[in-house]
Motif scaffolding. Structure first.
Motif, mmCIF file in Angstrom:
data_model
loop_
_atom_site.group_PDB
_atom_site.id
_atom_site.type_symbol
_atom_site.label_atom_id
_atom_site.label_comp_id
_atom_site.label_asym_id
_atom_site.label_seq_id
_atom_site.Cartn_x
_atom_site.Cartn_y
_atom_site.Cartn_z
ATOM 1 N N GLY A 18 1.556 -13.088 -2.623
ATOM 2 C CA GLY A 18 1.788 -11.646 -2.539
ATOM 3 C C GLY A 18 1.691 -11.126 -1.124
ATOM 4 N N ILE A 19 0.659 -11.562 -0.380
ATOM 5 C CA ILE A 19 0.496 -11.106 0.997
ATOM 6 C C ILE A 19 1.609 -11.650 1.887
ATOM 7 N N ALA A 20 1.978 -12.922 1.692
ATOM 8 C CA ALA A 20 3.055 -13.508 2.486
ATOM 9 C C ALA A 20 4.360 -12.750 2.267
ATOM 10 N N ALA A 21 4.619 -12.369 1.023
ATOM 11 C CA ALA A 21 5.835 -11.610 0.722
ATOM 12 C C ALA A 21 5.821 -10.263 1.439
ATOM 13 N N VAL A 41 -3.185 -6.515 9.124
ATOM 14 C CA VAL A 41 -4.497 -5.938 8.811
ATOM 15 C C VAL A 41 -4.482 -5.275 7.436
ATOM 16 N N GLY A 42 -3.418 -4.530 7.159
ATOM 17 C CA GLY A 42 -3.314 -3.854 5.872
ATOM 18 C C GLY A 42 -3.221 -4.827 4.714
ATOM 19 N N GLY A 43 -2.508 -5.941 4.915
ATOM 20 C CA GLY A 43 -2.394 -6.937 3.859
ATOM 21 C C GLY A 43 -3.734 -7.573 3.531
ATOM 22 N N ILE A 44 -4.482 -7.941 4.580
ATOM 23 C CA ILE A 44 -5.804 -8.548 4.351
ATOM 24 C C ILE A 44 -6.753 -7.539 3.721
ATOM 25 N N ALA A 45 -6.695 -6.285 4.200
ATOM 26 C CA ALA A 45 -7.553 -5.249 3.614
ATOM 27 C C ALA A 45 -7.213 -5.036 2.137
ATOM 28 N N ALA A 46 -5.912 -5.104 1.810
ATOM 29 C CA ALA A 46 -5.504 -4.935 0.411
ATOM 30 C C ALA A 46 -6.051 -6.062 -0.452
ATOM 31 N N THR A 47 -6.061 -7.284 0.086
ATOM 32 C CA THR A 47 -6.591 -8.396 -0.696
ATOM 33 C C THR A 47 -8.096 -8.243 -0.930
ATOM 34 N N LEU A 48 -8.814 -7.769 0.082
ATOM 35 C CA LEU A 48 -10.254 -7.573 -0.085
ATOM 36 C C LEU A 48 -10.530 -6.492 -1.127
ATOM 37 N N ALA A 49 -9.709 -5.430 -1.089
ATOM 38 C CA ALA A 49 -9.895 -4.366 -2.081
ATOM 39 C C ALA A 49 -9.617 -4.881 -3.486
ATOM 40 N N ILE A 50 -8.544 -5.660 -3.624
ATOM 41 C CA ILE A 50 -8.220 -6.223 -4.934
ATOM 42 C C ILE A 50 -9.292 -7.218 -5.364
ATOM 43 N N GLY A 51 -9.789 -8.013 -4.390
ATOM 44 C CA GLY A 51 -10.847 -8.967 -4.707
ATOM 45 C C GLY A 51 -12.114 -8.285 -5.183
ATOM 46 N N ALA A 52 -12.441 -7.155 -4.538
ATOM 47 C CA ALA A 52 -13.637 -6.417 -4.948
ATOM 48 C C ALA A 52 -13.481 -5.862 -6.358
#
Length: 401
Positions: free
Chosen positions: A41-44, A368-379
């Motif tokens: 998802g992030i790569a896309a 930065v936004g992609g990684i932040a989105a993954t952390l939010a989804i992970g949380a």
């Protein structure tokens, strides 16, 4: 007699990370597959933004090289709804505008279809048209030759033509030469040159360009220009644009259309941004699917590690520490997927841009936004399993077979 109060040991940040990584180390394949869903998802998302930005950067670079100070004048419609014509003097009138540094013109030759030979059916015109061109047209529009030569004072008086990039391809002509001819208006013209695609004057791409003089003498061209091109200093473009209509046709300025080719390119950029938004939506869906995978992994992890949870609780671990452990594990899993996906997206962008000959541009906010989105989804994905793990009592957890 004083009594000592026992407090549970506090976990340092480094200890929290170590404890949270236990589940990842003991189940590497499951962790990899879950992180892979996030990474895709992030790569896309990163690749879509990077490729789109790289494409726009290449277009901006092309515009900077060609210049965005090109203005065009063309006939509009009459009050009765018919097709207007620019006066024969319009080119000279436009050239008198003081800030204008160069002027050239193009005139469409009516009833002069372009064919490879007389054996081609008349209905198969291929959408090509013949235009009378001034000898300074190429310099004014910024068009470049792919091969051959451009029209000059001598060749513009004889049946010679320069083909646009698309016109040459449709006619099956690779190289110009003295033996290479095309049929224009029933007469054969020798192909002396082929143009590269013209970003600021796309009408040239499907044109067969001939000299102004030979068009008038051989093809009954009436001499009225259909497009006038002007160049001026960047600071004067807006002022020139405001008076071009009245200068080209003082009697009927409302029958004149004035445009700036770079505005059309800006519209293409806007369409590209809209398409990028659609693809980002697809990337977000992929990211959501990856988040569901993380949540599923964490729920299964809680079910499989009930004995471990009970043991830790019986040894003094608090509910908060258990909750922190599983939430940290979820965040680590998402972070691995996010960082891996960002790197993969940058790599895909770099390879595609290199293949296309574009500059590689990936906005930092996308990474930065992609990684932040993954952390939010992970949380969010790990929150419920973490709370569920923390609510298990030691006796209930240890009694689980």
């Amino acid at each position: 007699m004083a009594t000592d109060t026992l407090h549970p040991a506090r976990l340092r940040p480094a200890d929290v990370v170590k404890v949270g990584a236990v589940g990842l180390r003991t189940r590497p394949m499951r962790a990899f597959l879950s992180a892979l869903g996030i990474a895709i998802g992030i790569a896309a998302m990163v690749a879509v933004v990077g490729i789109s930005t790289s494409s726009r950067a290449d277009l901006d670079r092309t515009l900077s090289a060609l210049g965005t100070n090109l203005l065009t004048v063309s006939p509009g419609q009459t009050m009765a709804g018919g097709e207007a014509k620019l006066p024969l003097t319009s080119e000279k009138m436009v050239a008198r505008i003081k800030p204008v540094t160069s002027t050239s013109a193009l005139g469409k030759v009516d009833d002069a279809d372009v064919y490879r030979s007389e054996k081609i059916p008349k209905t198969d015109s291929g959408g090509l048209a013949a235009y009378a061109a001034r000898t300074d047209l190429r310099a004014t529009t910024g068009a470049t030759l792919r091969s051959g030569t451009w029209l000059n004072a001598a060749t513009s008086k004889y049946p010679a033509t320069v083909l646009g990039a698309d016109a040459a391809e449709r006619l099956g002509i690779g190289q110009p030469g003295p033996n290479t001819q095309v049929l224009i208006g029933g007469q054969y013209f020798t192909v002396i040159g082929v143009l590269q695609p013209a970003p600021l004057a796309p009408e040239l791409d499907t044109a067969a360009l001939i000299g102004w003089s030979v068009a008038e003498t051989e093809l009954r061209f009436d001499g009225h220009p259909t497009t006038i091109y002007t160049r001026s200093d960047d600071a004067d473009v807006e002022d020139v644009q405001s008076i071009l209509g009245a200068s080209a046709n003082p009697k009927a300025p409302s029958e004149v259309e004035v445009s700036r080719p770079s505005d059309a390119l800006a519209a293409k950029q806007a369409a590209s941004k809209a398409f990028t938004g659609l693809l980002l939506g697809l990337g977000a869906v992929a990211l959501l699917v990856g988040g569901v995978g993380v949540a599923n992994t964490m729920v299964i992890s809680v079910l499989e590690r009930r004995a471990e949870i009970g043991l830790r609780r019986s040894l003094g671990a608090t509910r908060g520490q258990i909750r922190t452990q599983f939430l940290t594990e979820s965040l680590l899993l998402s972070a691995l997927g996010g960082v891996g996906g960002a790197l993969l997206g940058v790599g895909v962008t770099a390879m595609y841009a290199l293949y296309q000959g574009w500059p590689t541009v990936v906005p930092p906010w996308a990474i930065v936004g992609g990684i932040a989105a993954t952390l939010a989804i992970g949380a969010l994905a790990g929150l419920y399993p973490a709370i569920r793990a923390s609510r298990l009592s030691p006796t209930e957890a240890l009694a689980t077979p």
